[in-house]
Enzyme design. Structure first.
Site, short mmCIF file in Angstrom:
data_model
loop_
_atom_site.label_atom_id
_atom_site.label_comp_id
_atom_site.label_asym_id
_atom_site.label_seq_id
_atom_site.Cartn_x
_atom_site.Cartn_y
_atom_site.Cartn_z
N ASP A 50 0.72 -1.20 -0.54
CA ASP A 50 0.25 0.33 0.02
C ASP A 50 1.35 1.35 0.01
O ASP A 50 1.54 1.47 0.59
CB ASP A 50 -1.52 -0.17 1.31
CG ASP A 50 -2.01 -1.19 1.73
OD1 ASP A 50 -1.78 -1.97 0.79
OD2 ASP A 50 -2.49 -1.76 2.36
N GLU A 233 -10.79 -1.66 3.54
CA GLU A 233 -9.59 -1.58 4.58
C GLU A 233 -9.10 0.15 3.92
O GLU A 233 -10.07 0.36 2.40
CB GLU A 233 -8.45 -1.87 3.92
CG GLU A 233 -7.93 -3.27 4.20
CD GLU A 233 -7.20 -4.27 3.57
OE1 GLU A 233 -6.83 -5.26 4.43
OE2 GLU A 233 -7.06 -4.57 2.72
#
Length: 518
Positions: A50, A233
């Site tokens: 990420d 998320e």
């Protein structure tokens, strides 16, 4: 000057030149690694996922990212760090945040505390503040639920060095909640305070703070709304004006894994209103979310966990985004040796009216033009285009929307491998077929099924922008109304682009290509 000093200087100069030459050679070799992108951001080595802490400060775009420096598969998370002055050329910097006794350093965000509300700044310079999630692996293995909580770190030297806040965690997991993570923080001008959105299992939570240290819970959103085929998320929330109007709506991004429209990881979005405390989904948009089982930022399989940059100057005014160009279905198994994963090209996000509802569209940042040479325009009726041996290029392609059948763009190499992107007039969808694109035996989830994306445009012309970079293709269709990002692993780069229609000649075909600068 003595001859010994002179010889010493010569020797040092020789060693310096040799070191620079070796460094340059290593850099060049890294670009020549099989499947290593030429113009997308990748870690120098080992594992990345990420993007985190995206923030702009004093002429630099900061990109932090989930990083494991000891392996090419996921492990104890750190924050890697890179900076850029133009969003497309990146400089690697030392690791910013390391795990400590409170846990691994999971995803989060960064902001500039312009008024030093935190009191963590030095002198007249505002501190850079990072908010992140601690993940305590021992507690998770012990079966506890409160193994994730929110921490803070600060920097007073433009993000080069960081200090963890002594009072961490600033938000303990007091409920407790199993998935409680991925803080996104921004300054809410209307409320004159800091706002945070974070993922909390099957929804998001909103919190506010006067100083980035003391936080108060406000509300939550998302229960039984949108796609819930996996864990929520990496949320993000921001206001956007509807293109061509002064009307403003709030956009909430939410990544989900699994449960994407083409399986695995993907990012959905919601459009509504936010009063500083609660997010209310727009009525018409809510109907479409239910109709389509979620609306998605990118219908490809390889754009996940993306968030936007904070503190972009008002004179710029763009909402800038970048995502992780992979998918948890196979990210740890892809056939790269020294490094794992790349980021997407940075994009600007825009909100447009679509019938009675809205669509969030993505456009490649204008700085992407810095990557490419002068355009090369195809001759009339030309249906094959030489890309070149490196397999990297930018294409602008348009043709008349066919009344029936399929129109395909086929990227090929000399090994008989191909990647197909097409438009199917029967379903009014775009699609990508990477089943013959090269290596795909590393994961049964990689090549199937064919990847589809709906066409939201009503135009009679198909308009495409395509960014090919050795082992990835990002397609922005119809001005970014439909986006498909996908990776693949050919045994050699694709060197030719061909066009095919099962309904005869492709009408009004126009092609422009620009090679990557070297």
């Amino acid at each position: 000057m003595s001859k010994y000093i002179f010889l010493s200087i010569c020797l040092l100069a020789f060693l310096s030149c040799k070191e620079n030459k070796e460094s340059n050679t290593e850099s060049n070799n890294s670009l020549e690694e099989k499947h290593r992108p030429a113009y997308h951001f990748t870690p120098e080595a080992n594992w990345m996922n990420d993007p985190n802490g995206l923030v702009y400060f004093e002429g630099e775009y900061h990109l932090f990212y989930q990083y494991y420096p000891d392996s090419t598969v996921w492990g104890p998370m750190h924050w890697g760090h890179a900076v850029s002055k133009d969003l497309v050329h990146w400089e690697h910097l030392p690791i910013a945040l390391y795990p400590d006794s409170l846990g691994y350093i999971f995803s989060g965000s960064a902001v500039i505390d312009w008024n030093n509300s935190s009191g963590l700044g030095v002198g007249n310079e505002p501190p850079m503040i990072a908010m992140f999630t601690y993940h305590q692996m021992e507690m998770e293995k012990a079966g506890k639920l409160d193994y994730q909580y929110q921490g803070l770190a600060f920097s007073n030297d433009k993000g080069r060095t960081w200090t963890k806040y002594d009072g961490n965690p600033v938000i303990p997991n007091s409920k407790p909640i199993k998935d409680f993570r991925d803080t996104k923080v921004f300054w809410n001008e209307k409320a004159n305070n800091w706002l945070m959105v974070l993922a909390a299992q099957d929804r998001v939570q909103f919190w506010n703070s006067p100083d980035l240290i003391h936080w108060e819970f406000l509300s939550d959103f998302g229960e039984n709304i949108g796609a819930h085929g996996g864990v929520w998320e990496c949320p993000d929330i921001f206001p956007l004006k509807i293109e061509g109007t002064e009307k403003e709506k709030w956009v909430l991004l939410l990544s989900i894994n699994p449960g994407g429209p083409n399986k695995g990881s993907a990012t959905q979005y919601f459009v509504g209103d936010f009063d500083g405390k609660t997010f209310q989904l727009d009525t018409e948009f809510k109907d479409e979310v239910e109709m389509y089982d979620g609306l998605w930022l990118d219908y490809g399989r390889d754009n996940y966990a993306g968030v936007t940059w904070s503190d972009i100057p008002k004179e710029d005014g763009r909402k800038l985004f970048i995502g992780w160009m992979s998918n948890w279905d196979y990210a740890q198994a892809v056939p790269t040796e020294k490094w794992r994963s790349a980021m997407t090209l940075p994009r600007s996000l825009h909100l447009v009216q679509y019938e009675n509802s809205y669509r969030l569209i993505s456009k490649p940042v204008r700085e992407a033009s810095l990557l490419f040479e002068k355009e090369n325009e195809a001759e009339k009726n030309q249906t094959a285009f030489e890309i070149g041996p490196e397999g990297t290029a930018f294409f602008e392609i348009s043709f008349k929307k066919p009344s029936s059948g399929k129109t395909e763009l086929i990227f090929e190499n000399t090994k008989g491998e191909n990647l197909r992107f097409g438009y199917d007039s029967e379903t009014d969808k775009y699609y990508v077929d990477r089943s013959s694109s090269g290596a795909n035996d590393f994961s049964e989830n990689f090549s199937k099924p064919i990847i589809y994306g709906p066409r939201w445009s009503k135009s009679d012309s198909i308009e495409l922008e395509l960014f090919l970079d050795k082992a990835s293709l990002e397609v922005f269709a119809d001005g970014g109304k439909t986006v498909l990002t996908n990776i693949f692993f050919p045994s050699e780069p694709f060197q030719v682009l061909k066009f095919k229609s099962n309904n005869g000649e492709i009408e009004s075909l126009e092609i422009k290509m620009r090679q990557t600068k070297r």
